[in-house]
Enzyme design. Structure first.
Site, PDB file in Angstrom:
ATOM      1  N   ASP A  19      29.307  -9.848   6.578  1.00  0.00           N
ATOM      2  CA  ASP A  19      30.104 -10.923   5.998  1.00  0.00           C
ATOM      3  C   ASP A  19      31.218 -11.362   6.945  1.00  0.00           C
ATOM      4  O   ASP A  19      31.768 -10.544   7.678  1.00  0.00           O
ATOM      5  CB  ASP A  19      30.711 -10.436   4.668  1.00  0.00           C
ATOM      6  N   HIS A  36      27.567 -17.644  13.061  1.00  0.00           N
ATOM      7  CA  HIS A  36      26.275 -16.962  12.984  1.00  0.00           C
ATOM      8  C   HIS A  36      25.751 -16.641  14.390  1.00  0.00           C
ATOM      9  O   HIS A  36      25.218 -15.553  14.626  1.00  0.00           O
ATOM     10  CB  HIS A  36      25.265 -17.829  12.232  1.00  0.00           C
ATOM     11  N   LEU A 130      15.044   4.513  15.633  1.00  0.00           N
ATOM     12  CA  LEU A 130      15.627   3.809  14.492  1.00  0.00           C
ATOM     13  C   LEU A 130      14.669   2.765  13.927  1.00  0.00           C
ATOM     14  O   LEU A 130      13.997   2.063  14.677  1.00  0.00           O
ATOM     15  CB  LEU A 130      16.922   3.119  14.942  1.00  0.00           C
TER      16      LEU A 130
END
Length: 245
Positions: A19, A36, A130
């Site tokens: 956020d 963004h 991962l």
């Protein structure tokens, strides 16, 4: 700070609500999409830091079902950014032995996004480090409703009895069925909301909500979150004495 982390007490799964991109851009007098674009470094640093530490799963809330209601120019820009980022970052994922996965209503994404996403998942499928999970066109309520529909169909077909529906059965019908629940949920920008993210899965997650806006998030912030997590006592409804015994 990294040296302070107890590698024997790492969360298996970290989830992040990324956020603050819009506010970051506004603070710089730029359009929201500028935020963004500048968030990509935060994604890269967070994923690489998790991979280096040995975190098994990292889920990033990249685009919610509610985000479709944003202005068309922002949505279009986000979709273009998604395609270009996946395309440019796939080599970095492989370099770091990271496998890409996704959850959400992927069929609702533009076809070019679906194509790039699937290609990246195929190219990284054999990686064993991962697992980076992108939540795209996702919401917790959507996921729960989809699970209820699937279970209802199984009951209707006679494959499942109503009294056989347990936590485990329900969880098996979620998009995260093969993924452990996140022990740590990070939301940047200081907002104190869950925003319809992994509603079932975060029942016992530890929450960490720093003030830093997502484009400014770096591995040091991740280390701080993990250190905060490691200082907490996870009781799962029990009392301290039961946990320590």
């Amino acid at each position: 700070m990294k040296q302070q982390i107890d590698t024997n007490k790492l969360p298996r799964h970290i989830a992040v609500i990324m956020d603050g991109n819009g506010r970051w851009a506004k603070n710089k007098g730029a359009a929201r999409v500028f935020g963004h674009r500048n968030a990509i470094k935060a994604v890269r640093e967070t994923a690489e830091a998790c991979a280096e530490l040995g975190i098994q799963y990292l889920t990033l809330y990249a685009f919610s079902t509610e985000n479709w209601s944003r202005p068309k120019e922002e949505v279009d820009a986000l979709m273009q950014l998604l395609v270009s980022t996946i395309r440019s970052e796939t080599q970095t994922l492989t370099k770091n032995n990271i496998k890409l996965a996704s959850i959400g209503d992927i069929a609702h994404l533009p076809r070019v996004c679906q194509k790039e996403l699937q290609e990246a998942k195929d190219l990284t499928r054999q990686n064993t480090g991962l697992t980076l999970i992108l939540a795209l066109s996702y919401s917790g309520r959507w996921e729960i409703i989809e699970a209820v529909k699937q279970i209802a169909q199984e009951v209707q077909k006679g494959n499942l009895q109503a009294d056989e529906i347990t936590d485990e059965v329900f969880a098996h019908h979620l998009t995260t069925k093969n993924i452990p629940d996140p022990e740590l949920l990070i939301r940047t920008s200081g907002e104190m909301r869950i925003s319809n993210f992994l509603l079932w899965q975060i029942a016992y997650s530890e929450l960490y909500m720093p003030e830093v806006l997502w484009p400014d998030f770096r591995r040091e912030h991740l280390y701080e979150a993990i250190l905060s997590y490691q200082k907490r006592e996870r009781r799962f409804g029990k009392i301290s004495e039961q946990v320590k015994s």
